[in-house]
Structure formats: C-alpha cells, structure tokens
Motif scaffolding. Structure first.
Motif, mmCIF file in Angstrom:
data_model
loop_
_atom_site.group_PDB
_atom_site.id
_atom_site.type_symbol
_atom_site.label_atom_id
_atom_site.label_comp_id
_atom_site.label_asym_id
_atom_site.label_seq_id
_atom_site.Cartn_x
_atom_site.Cartn_y
_atom_site.Cartn_z
ATOM 1 N N HIS A 97 -31.621 -5.395 -2.931
ATOM 2 C CA HIS A 97 -31.496 -3.954 -3.198
ATOM 3 C C HIS A 97 -30.067 -3.613 -3.625
ATOM 4 O O HIS A 97 -29.869 -2.846 -4.578
ATOM 5 C CB HIS A 97 -31.871 -3.156 -1.950
ATOM 6 N N TYR A 98 -29.087 -4.183 -2.926
ATOM 7 C CA TYR A 98 -27.695 -3.947 -3.300
ATOM 8 C C TYR A 98 -27.419 -4.463 -4.708
ATOM 9 O O TYR A 98 -26.732 -3.810 -5.508
ATOM 10 C CB TYR A 98 -26.756 -4.628 -2.300
ATOM 11 N N ALA A 99 -27.947 -5.644 -5.024
ATOM 12 C CA ALA A 99 -27.722 -6.229 -6.346
ATOM 13 C C ALA A 99 -28.322 -5.351 -7.444
ATOM 14 O O ALA A 99 -27.721 -5.181 -8.514
ATOM 15 C CB ALA A 99 -28.321 -7.632 -6.413
ATOM 16 N N ALA A 100 -29.496 -4.777 -7.181
ATOM 17 C CA ALA A 100 -30.146 -3.914 -8.178
ATOM 18 C C ALA A 100 -29.326 -2.655 -8.444
ATOM 19 O O ALA A 100 -29.148 -2.247 -9.599
ATOM 20 C CB ALA A 100 -31.557 -3.550 -7.720
ATOM 21 N N VAL A 101 -28.811 -2.036 -7.380
ATOM 22 C CA VAL A 101 -27.998 -0.824 -7.551
ATOM 23 C C VAL A 101 -26.679 -1.169 -8.238
ATOM 24 O O VAL A 101 -26.229 -0.447 -9.145
ATOM 25 C CB VAL A 101 -27.745 -0.127 -6.193
ATOM 26 N N ALA A 102 -26.058 -2.277 -7.833
ATOM 27 C CA ALA A 102 -24.818 -2.713 -8.482
ATOM 28 C C ALA A 102 -25.050 -2.978 -9.964
ATOM 29 O O ALA A 102 -24.204 -2.654 -10.808
ATOM 30 C CB ALA A 102 -24.283 -3.976 -7.797
ATOM 31 N N ASP A 103 -26.204 -3.542 -10.281
ATOM 32 C CA ASP A 103 -26.535 -3.844 -11.671
ATOM 33 C C ASP A 103 -26.667 -2.568 -12.496
ATOM 34 O O ASP A 103 -26.136 -2.477 -13.615
ATOM 35 C CB ASP A 103 -27.828 -4.650 -11.741
ATOM 36 N N VAL A 104 -27.367 -1.571 -11.963
ATOM 37 C CA VAL A 104 -27.556 -0.339 -12.731
ATOM 38 C C VAL A 104 -26.233 0.403 -12.903
ATOM 39 O O VAL A 104 -25.966 0.997 -13.964
ATOM 40 C CB VAL A 104 -28.638 0.559 -12.081
ATOM 41 N N LEU A 105 -25.366 0.352 -11.899
ATOM 42 C CA LEU A 105 -24.040 0.968 -12.029
ATOM 43 C C LEU A 105 -23.213 0.234 -13.076
ATOM 44 O O LEU A 105 -22.521 0.854 -13.895
ATOM 45 C CB LEU A 105 -23.314 0.951 -10.683
ATOM 46 N N GLY A 106 -23.300 -1.093 -13.051
ATOM 47 C CA GLY A 106 -22.564 -1.895 -14.026
ATOM 48 C C GLY A 106 -23.033 -1.645 -15.447
ATOM 49 O O GLY A 106 -22.223 -1.502 -16.372
#
Length: 288
Positions: free
Chosen positions: A197-206
């Motif tokens: 979940h953290y990786a998905a949010v970090a990805d969308v922010l990136g």
C-alpha cells in the motif's frame, strides 16, 4: 498439514508414500502446491488425478484455476472452464470467483465481468479479482465504481482489495483518490497498511512529480521501508531528473539493501541524464 505450514517437501514425501490416493489426498496436494507457488506441479498433479479416474470436485477447480491465473495460461484455463461447465460446477461461488480472477489476470476483462455478473452472490475474492483486473488493465474508473458498489453491498474491503484500488490510482496517476482510499483504509476500516500500500501511494506521488511529498511519506511509514519502496521513488527521481533527491533516496536503499542492482542502474541513469558522466561511470562500475 505440512502444505499449510509451508513444508511442501514433507507434504510431497507423505503423498508419494501413500499406498492409495483418494480425492482428499489429491486435492490436498494440488492445493498445497498452488499455495506454495508451485503452480506447474499443481497442474501436473491435477492431470494425474484425472488420469487416475478420480472425479474432481469444486475444491479441485478452486485450487487449480489460480495456478492458471498466476502462469497466465489462458488456454488451459479455458479448458478447465469447459470442464467446469460440463460438470455443473459453475454455480459454486468459490469456483466462479477463481474463474473471475483467472480471466481478469489473463487480461480477458470482458469474460471475467460476464462470469461475475452471472454469480448469484459475490464474495470478497470475486470483488477483489474484478477490481484488480480493472486496475491492471487500464480501467481505473471501473475499478473505483466496483469498489464503491462492493461497499454498497455491505462487503467489507480487506487488505488485498485496498491494494487493488490503490493500484488503480497508481496506474491512472490519481493522487487525491489514492489519499482518499489510503486514509479510508486506516480510519474507516482499521486496516494497517502494508509495504504494498505504501509503495502504491509513493508511486502515484512520484508519477505526479510530488517527489518531496513522496519522500516524507515513505520516511514516516509505521514500518521499516524496504529497498523496493524506496526504489519506486528513485525511479520517479530519474523521470523528473531530480539528482539531489535521487542521491538521498539511493543512500536509503543501500542502507537496507546494499546489493540492490536496480538502484545502481537507476542512479547511473539519473547522473547520465544530468550529464554528470563521471558519477554515471562510477555507478556503472559498482554495478559490474
């Protein structure tokens, strides 16, 4: 028992020593193989069971079909689907959910939805399979509407269904929706977010170029960030040519995962894009 404890070798040894194998033992070994990511072996055992004139039951299919889904062997999945129809098992919710998951993962969203709509009742597996199928194949609006419909039918989202809807946000680059679902996960449903979940949010922010926000988000995780989570941000730094932040992120990666070759490659690419050739060559040498 051994298979459920991830001791699949012991399970295979016991199975091979059985003087006579009944439907229970065959279905147990098939399920054990698939649950332990031995998908090819699970399919081989299924074929051997049929050759041994053991009639499959619903659990045989709900155990075997996920192997086709993970291997994306749609042709074999279609053969199993035909067997299911001939055997009259298509109304079983577990079998139907497995079929939805298989067709969705193999990219045949239309057939997945057709099976889903025919189901008299939808469980968490079928909802999540449908949402993830939409997410992975570029149908983010359908993923969101399915998630909301699931909530409307009083089916409580779980860890995996939030992973599915956050994947949809990530692929579509929808930051506000990602925050909405991430916050709902913790505040409304009291589900602790995991690395995915953290990786998905970090990805969308990136993807949105909000690199500093992504950096702060990962740094404030309630669990230790892995190299893979930081790598998501490093890839975004390469796309947006942010060398300074890329160096900070690379430090984080090499602290937790010194052998991460992907990070060395990305760092080299960041330096090359910034025309810092000496640093690029240095990273390439470290990667050799």
């Amino acid at each position: 028992m051994y298979a459920n404890c991830n001791r699949i070798k012991d399970s295979l040894r016991v199975f091979n020593q059985l003087p006579k194998r009944d439907a229970i033992s065959w279905n147990s070994i098939i399920a054990g193989c698939v649950q332990n990511s031995m998908f090819d072996e699970g399919l081989i055992f299924f074929r051997q069971m049929l050759m041994g004139k053991i009639k499959p039951v619903p659990v045989s299919f709900s155990s075997t079909i996920p192997a086709c889904a993970h291997l994306t062997t749609l042709h074999l999945g279609k053969q199993l689907h035909g067997y299911i129809i001939r055997g009259g098992f298509e109304d079983n919710v577990f079998v139907a959910s497995s079929l939805v998951d298989m067709y969705a993962k193999c990219g045949n969203i239309r057939i997945a939805r057709w099976i889903f709509d025919k189901m008299e009742q939808h469980d968490m597996v079928s909802w999540t399979a449908m949402i993830m199928g939409y997410a992975l194949h570029g149908h983010a609006p359908d993923a969101f509407s399915s998630f909301e419909q699931m909530e409307g039918e009083a089916v409580k989202p779980n860890y995996v269904s939030f992973m599915a809807v956050l994947t949809a946000c990530s692929h579509a680059g929808l930051v506000d929706k990602a925050w909405k679902y991430f916050n709902s996960m913790t505040k409304t449903y009291d589900i602790a977010p995991g690395i995915e979940h953290y990786a998905a949010v970090a990805d969308v922010l990136g993807r949105a170029g909000r690199l500093e926000e992504a950096y702060q988000f990962i740094s404030s995780m309630h669990i230790e960030p892995t190299g893979s989570v930081w790598l998501t941000l490093l890839a975004a730094c390469r796309v947006h040519k942010n060398v300074e932040l890329a160096e900070k992120v690379a430090e984080k990666i090499f602290t937790v995962d010194p052998e991460n070759m992907g990070a060395y490659v990305l760092c080299s690419n960041v330096y090359s894009a910034a025309k810092r050739w000496k640093d690029a060559v240095k990273d390439k040498k470290r990667n050799v």
